[in-house]
Design a protein around this motif. Sequence first.
Motif, PDB file in Angstrom:
ATOM      1  N   THR B   8      -2.212 -52.614   2.705  1.00  0.00           N
ATOM      2  CA  THR B   8      -1.783 -53.991   2.596  1.00  0.00           C
ATOM      3  C   THR B   8      -2.810 -54.724   1.724  1.00  0.00           C
ATOM      4  N   ASN B   9      -2.331 -55.602   0.896  1.00  0.00           N
ATOM      5  CA  ASN B   9      -3.245 -56.324   0.007  1.00  0.00           C
ATOM      6  C   ASN B   9      -3.296 -57.798   0.328  1.00  0.00           C
ATOM      7  N   ARG B  10      -2.785 -58.105   1.505  1.00  0.00           N
ATOM      8  CA  ARG B  10      -2.625 -59.526   1.784  1.00  0.00           C
ATOM      9  C   ARG B  10      -3.938 -60.239   2.069  1.00  0.00           C
ATOM     10  N   GLY B  11      -4.964 -59.483   2.463  1.00  0.00           N
ATOM     11  CA  GLY B  11      -6.217 -60.144   2.820  1.00  0.00           C
ATOM     12  C   GLY B  11      -6.060 -60.996   4.057  1.00  0.00           C
ATOM     13  N   ASP B  12      -5.246 -60.533   4.983  1.00  0.00           N
ATOM     14  CA  ASP B  12      -4.984 -61.350   6.168  1.00  0.00           C
ATOM     15  C   ASP B  12      -5.532 -60.725   7.450  1.00  0.00           C
ATOM     16  N   VAL B  13      -6.398 -59.717   7.290  1.00  0.00           N
ATOM     17  CA  VAL B  13      -6.934 -59.060   8.482  1.00  0.00           C
ATOM     18  C   VAL B  13      -8.350 -59.567   8.766  1.00  0.00           C
ATOM     19  N   GLY B  14      -8.562 -59.994   9.991  1.00  0.00           N
ATOM     20  CA  GLY B  14      -9.898 -60.373  10.427  1.00  0.00           C
ATOM     21  C   GLY B  14     -10.469 -59.266  11.290  1.00  0.00           C
ATOM     22  N   ILE B  15     -11.788 -59.026  11.155  1.00  0.00           N
ATOM     23  CA  ILE B  15     -12.401 -57.963  11.966  1.00  0.00           C
ATOM     24  C   ILE B  15     -13.549 -58.555  12.783  1.00  0.00           C
ATOM     25  N   VAL B  16     -13.593 -58.183  14.053  1.00  0.00           N
ATOM     26  CA  VAL B  16     -14.755 -58.537  14.869  1.00  0.00           C
ATOM     27  C   VAL B  16     -15.431 -57.242  15.281  1.00  0.00           C
ATOM     28  N   LEU B  17     -16.738 -57.168  15.049  1.00  0.00           N
ATOM     29  CA  LEU B  17     -17.498 -55.990  15.482  1.00  0.00           C
ATOM     30  C   LEU B  17     -18.501 -56.421  16.542  1.00  0.00           C
ATOM     31  N   ARG B  34     -20.256 -53.968   7.784  1.00  0.00           N
ATOM     32  CA  ARG B  34     -19.679 -55.240   7.398  1.00  0.00           C
ATOM     33  C   ARG B  34     -19.403 -55.265   5.888  1.00  0.00           C
ATOM     34  N   LYS B  35     -20.352 -54.810   5.133  1.00  0.00           N
ATOM     35  CA  LYS B  35     -20.186 -54.825   3.668  1.00  0.00           C
ATOM     36  C   LYS B  35     -19.000 -53.963   3.259  1.00  0.00           C
ATOM     37  N   GLN B  36     -18.981 -52.753   3.831  1.00  0.00           N
ATOM     38  CA  GLN B  36     -17.941 -51.791   3.462  1.00  0.00           C
ATOM     39  C   GLN B  36     -16.559 -52.320   3.819  1.00  0.00           C
ATOM     40  N   LEU B  37     -16.441 -52.873   5.013  1.00  0.00           N
ATOM     41  CA  LEU B  37     -15.135 -53.344   5.468  1.00  0.00           C
ATOM     42  C   LEU B  37     -14.708 -54.587   4.709  1.00  0.00           C
ATOM     43  N   SER B  38     -15.688 -55.447   4.377  1.00  0.00           N
ATOM     44  CA  SER B  38     -15.369 -56.680   3.652  1.00  0.00           C
ATOM     45  C   SER B  38     -14.768 -56.378   2.293  1.00  0.00           C
ATOM     46  N   ARG B  39     -15.147 -55.208   1.749  1.00  0.00           N
ATOM     47  CA  ARG B  39     -14.641 -54.857   0.422  1.00  0.00           C
ATOM     48  C   ARG B  39     -13.169 -54.446   0.442  1.00  0.00           C
ATOM     49  N   LEU B  40     -12.630 -54.127   1.632  1.00  0.00           N
ATOM     50  CA  LEU B  40     -11.220 -53.725   1.697  1.00  0.00           C
ATOM     51  C   LEU B  40     -10.348 -54.915   1.319  1.00  0.00           C
ATOM     52  N   PRO B  41      -9.387 -54.718   0.410  1.00  0.00           N
ATOM     53  CA  PRO B  41      -8.568 -55.848  -0.036  1.00  0.00           C
ATOM     54  C   PRO B  41      -7.827 -56.537   1.104  1.00  0.00           C
ATOM     55  N   ALA B  42      -7.493 -55.773   2.127  1.00  0.00           N
ATOM     56  CA  ALA B  42      -6.703 -56.367   3.213  1.00  0.00           C
ATOM     57  C   ALA B  42      -7.537 -57.251   4.124  1.00  0.00           C
ATOM     58  N   LYS B 125     -18.279 -42.653  10.329  1.00  0.00           N
ATOM     59  CA  LYS B 125     -17.081 -42.457  11.152  1.00  0.00           C
ATOM     60  C   LYS B 125     -16.510 -43.815  11.567  1.00  0.00           C
ATOM     61  N   SER B 126     -17.393 -44.729  11.992  1.00  0.00           N
ATOM     62  CA  SER B 126     -16.919 -46.053  12.395  1.00  0.00           C
ATOM     63  C   SER B 126     -16.178 -46.725  11.258  1.00  0.00           C
ATOM     64  N   ALA B 127     -16.757 -46.634  10.071  1.00  0.00           N
ATOM     65  CA  ALA B 127     -16.131 -47.286   8.912  1.00  0.00           C
ATOM     66  C   ALA B 127     -14.746 -46.704   8.669  1.00  0.00           C
ATOM     67  N   GLU B 128     -14.648 -45.377   8.772  1.00  0.00           N
ATOM     68  CA  GLU B 128     -13.342 -44.742   8.535  1.00  0.00           C
ATOM     69  C   GLU B 128     -12.320 -45.125   9.596  1.00  0.00           C
ATOM     70  N   VAL B 129     -12.778 -45.124  10.838  1.00  0.00           N
ATOM     71  CA  VAL B 129     -11.872 -45.436  11.937  1.00  0.00           C
ATOM     72  C   VAL B 129     -11.399 -46.893  11.837  1.00  0.00           C
ATOM     73  N   LEU B 130     -12.332 -47.778  11.480  1.00  0.00           N
ATOM     74  CA  LEU B 130     -11.964 -49.191  11.346  1.00  0.00           C
ATOM     75  C   LEU B 130     -11.042 -49.402  10.142  1.00  0.00           C
ATOM     76  N   THR B 131     -11.309 -48.672   9.073  1.00  0.00           N
ATOM     77  CA  THR B 131     -10.438 -48.774   7.898  1.00  0.00           C
ATOM     78  C   THR B 131      -9.025 -48.317   8.248  1.00  0.00           C
ATOM     79  N   ALA B 132      -8.948 -47.249   9.036  1.00  0.00           N
ATOM     80  CA  ALA B 132      -7.636 -46.763   9.475  1.00  0.00           C
ATOM     81  C   ALA B 132      -6.937 -47.832  10.315  1.00  0.00           C
ATOM     82  N   ALA B 133      -7.716 -48.506  11.151  1.00  0.00           N
ATOM     83  CA  ALA B 133      -7.138 -49.563  11.987  1.00  0.00           C
ATOM     84  C   ALA B 133      -6.629 -50.712  11.122  1.00  0.00           C
ATOM     85  N   GLY B 138      -2.028 -53.585   9.365  1.00  0.00           N
ATOM     86  CA  GLY B 138      -1.340 -54.199   8.231  1.00  0.00           C
ATOM     87  C   GLY B 138       0.150 -53.911   8.231  1.00  0.00           C
ATOM     88  N   LEU B 139       0.550 -52.846   8.904  1.00  0.00           N
ATOM     89  CA  LEU B 139       1.967 -52.476   8.944  1.00  0.00           C
ATOM     90  C   LEU B 139       2.665 -52.994  10.188  1.00  0.00           C
TER      91      LEU B 139
END
Lengths: 219, 674
Positions: B8-17, B34-42, B125-133, B138-139
Motif C-alpha cells: 500500500t502506498n497510502r502512507g496511512d499506517v501508524g506504528i507504535v513500538l 524506527r528509521k527502517q519502518l519510517s522509510r516504508l511508503p505505507a 527479524k522485528s523489522a521484517e515482522v513489522l513490515t509484514a504487518a 494495508g489490505l
Amino acid sequence: MIVAEQKPIEEIKGYLAGHKRILVLGCGTCVTVCLAGGEREVATLASILRLSSDSEVIENTIERQCDAEFFDAIKDQAASCDAILSMACGVGVQMVAKIFPDKPIYPALNTMFCGTNDGAGQWSENCLACGDCKLGIFGGVCPVTRCSKSLLNGPCGGSVDGKCEVDPENIECGWQLIYDRLKTLGRLDVLLENAAPRDWSRTHDGGPRRLSREDVAGL
Amino acid sequence: MIQKAEQTNRGDVGIVLCDCGGTLRGRLDFDRLRKQLSRLPAVATVKLCSKFCQQNECTKAVKSLFRNSNHITRLVIGACDRGIFDATLHETMQGNSLGEGLLWCVNIREHCAWVTGTPEVATNKSAEVLTAAVRRVGLASAIESKKVPVNQNVLVIGGGVAAMQTAVALSHLGHRVTLVEKSKKLGGLVAEMPELYAYVASCSSDSASLVQSRVDELIKQVMGDKHICVQTAASLKSVKGEFGNFTCVIDSGGKEQVISAGALVLAGDSATTKSELAPLVHNGGEVPKRIAIVIDVLGEQGRSVSAGVLSAAELLTKRFGAEVKLYCHNIRVSTVGLEGLYRRARQGGVVIIKYESPPLISEQGNKTVVKVEEPLVGCEISEEFDLVIMGDTAAANGNNELLSLIEGLQPGPEETLQADSVWLLPTKTNREGIFVAGLAGGTDELRDAQTDGLATANQIHELLKNKEVEILDDAAVVDGDKCVLCLTCMRICPHGAVSIDVDNSVASISAVACQRCGICAAVCPAGAIELPRYTQKEIAAEVGDRPQITVFACENSAYPAATAAATNGSEYDAKVRLIRVPCVGKVDPRDVLQALERGAEKVIILGCHLESCQYLVGSTGAAKRTERLNRELEKAGVDNKRVVFGELASMEPAKFLEYVRICEGVKNEKHREL
C-alpha cells in the motif's frame, strides 16, 4: 451431476513432460462441486506443478468447459501456452481440444460417473445415462446402475444380507433396495411383471448419441 | 499463480513500538527499527513508547500518533502479547475513529527479541515482522459492528428436573418459556423412581420422599408460573433459523404449532439403565431371587451409573430380599452421598466384584450364567442368576431423533447432545443458542441436573437480555458470484452456521452463528469464501515474498505456546515466522503452496490436539489436508518433508520448539549432503 477425481500426479506430469508453458484450466460447474477441478484444485495442482518442474504454469477457471462460448475469456492465455491441462470432465477436455485444434490437450481428471453427493467428500453412482429410464417401474431405484449386473428381473444369487457379491463391503444390492422400496410403497406386485430386455441401442451401444430439440435447434 | 505481496502506498499506517520499560533496549535496536519502518511508503509515523500495557502510556502513545498525522487510518503495534495490553488498548481506542479490523499487533518481545540470538538478528527479524504487518494491515478492511434483534422467548424440550429448573430460572429472569414434554406428565425419570436419585438427598430412610417432594415442588412452580407455557404429550418436529431467531414446530396431540424462540434448551430424559431397573422396583410383583448387575462392559461408566446401580442394588436387597451381585471394573463415589450409599449397599448384602476383564454371560436353561475371573482368588468363578441386568448406559434413543432434527448439532460420546470438546462450556452445544441440560447432555444426578438448569438459564439470559446482540460484522463471507452451491461449507461447518439462500442461489453464513474459525474458507472449492482479517490476500501479504520458515500458528495453541517458549528462555531459528490463524482449519493448501513457491524451506502448520480443537474439526481437517498435500508433493518429486503438521496445546512450549527444530534438523541434514 458428473463426478470426477484427480488423476495420479505422476500420470499428469508424464503428459506434460517437455512442455514449456502450460495452462491449467478449471471448470466452474460439476467438477467444482465435486471438489475435483474448481479454482482451488486448479491453484493447488498448478502450484505443485511449478514446484516440481521448470515449466511455466499459468492457471484459470472458466464457467463451463462443455460450452464453446466460455472459452473466449482464455483465448490469449491459451495462445501463449504450448499445452493445456484441462481439469474438467472428459466432455470438457474434448471441447478444449476442439476449440484449440493446434494445442496438445491433456486431462487432469478421471471422469467417474453421474452420481449423488452423499455428504462432504463422498459420492456414489446413480445413473448410467442409458437413455431409457425405467425408474418409474422400479420404485425409484435404478436396476441398470445400482445392480452390478444391470439385471432387470430380480437379483442374482450373489445378494447376501442386502450386499452385492461384487464388493460386499461397499456395494448395496440394487435389487434389495428396489424390493425394500416397493414393499414400503405396497407395490411388490409390479415385480410380477416380466421386464423385457432393454434396448441397448439407446445407450452407447448404438454409437455416440445425439440429441436435438426441434423447437430450439437451428433457430 | 504467485501473487505479489501487495504494497500500500497510502502512507496511512501508524506504528507504535514498545520497549517494555526499557528492558528490550539491549536486545532490539529501536532507533534502527524506527528509521527502517519510517522509510516504508505505507507508514506515516512510528512512535516509541515504554509501557504500552499501562493506560496513560498507551493513550499517550496512540494520541500523539494521531496528533502527528491526521491521515492515519491503520495501526500496527509492536509490543508484547496482545492479551497483556488488550484491555488498555480497547479503552484507549474508545471514541477513536480508527475502524475495527484496521489494527494488527505483533509480539516483538516474545516472538523476536527474546528468542533470537544477537540484537542485530533480533532487530532484523522485528523489522521484517513489522513490515509484514504493515503490508497486511494495508489490505484490511474496516469491520463494522451491527445489532441483531433477538427473540427473548425460550423453548425448552423435556419435562424432567433439568428442564423444569431451566424454565423456572428463565421465568425469574424475565423470559417467557414454552416447555415441551413428550409424556403426559412432568417430572421425568426422577418423579418416576425417586429412590434411584435419593442418595444425594440424605441418608435418612425417607430420602426418596425428599426427592419426590423436590420434584413435586418444581412441578408446582412450573405449572403455577404464567410465563411458562407447558405442553405435555407434545414433541419437537422441526427447528429452523439461528440463535436469536429460531422457528420451531411442535406437534401437540396431532396439531402443529409454530413457536418462535431466541434460544433452545434440549433437556429431555431418555431411556437409561434406570428405566430397566424401575419396573422391578416399582411393580410390587415378584422380584427374581438372584440378580446380577454388570457394568463397565462397553467402557468405563461414570459415577451416575455407579449411583444408579448401587441405589437399585440396595433397594432390591433391602426391600425385596433379593441376592444382588454387582460386577464392575470400578465404582465411582466422587460426590456427596455416594460413599455412604456404597457402604450401605455392601452392609446390606450387595456383593461387589471388581473384575479385570469383562465377564462372559451365557444362557443355561432358564438361568443365566455369569463367568468371571475373580481377581483376588485368581481363578474363574461361574454363578447362576435368575436375572442379569446390563447396567452400561445405552445410546440414548431420544437424542438420536433430536440429532436428526437439528441440523449441524454434533453429538458427543454415547449420543449425548454435546460435542466432545473441552472448549464447550458445560451446557453449550456446538450450535450457538442451543443448549443441553440434564440427561440429554450426560448429566444424570439430581443436583447436577438442577445446576445445569440454572447455568443454562443464566447463559441464555446473558445472551438475550438486551433484546438484541451487538456483534462485529466479521463472520466469514460468501462471494455470491463465485459460489456454486456445492454445499461443502454447509456440511463441514462445525457450528451449523451455513445455510442455503434459496432466493439468491448461494450459500449464506449467519453472522450470529458463525464462530470465525474460517474452516469453510479453507474447503470452498470455488475459493468463494473469505474470513475477514484472514483473507487469502492478507495471509499472502504476511507470508511475504521471501519466506523462510513459515509457521501457521493456531491462536489457541501454537501461538501462545510460542510465547511461552520465549518466557521459558528458549531460542530458535530467526527464520521462523509465525502467521497467526484463528484455527489451523483455516490454513488453505493454496497458502501453504504459495509460501513454498516463494521459497519457504518449510511450512509448519501447528494446531491444537485433534480431539481438543475449539472448532471440533479444524485440526483434523488441517492434518488430513497436510497428509494429502505431502503425498502429492512427494509423488510429484518435491521434497515431501517441506510441509509439517503438528499438534500441541498452549502450555506445551517444548512441543512448539520440537516442531520448529525438526525443521532445523532437516535443513542441516541437507547442508551436510551438499
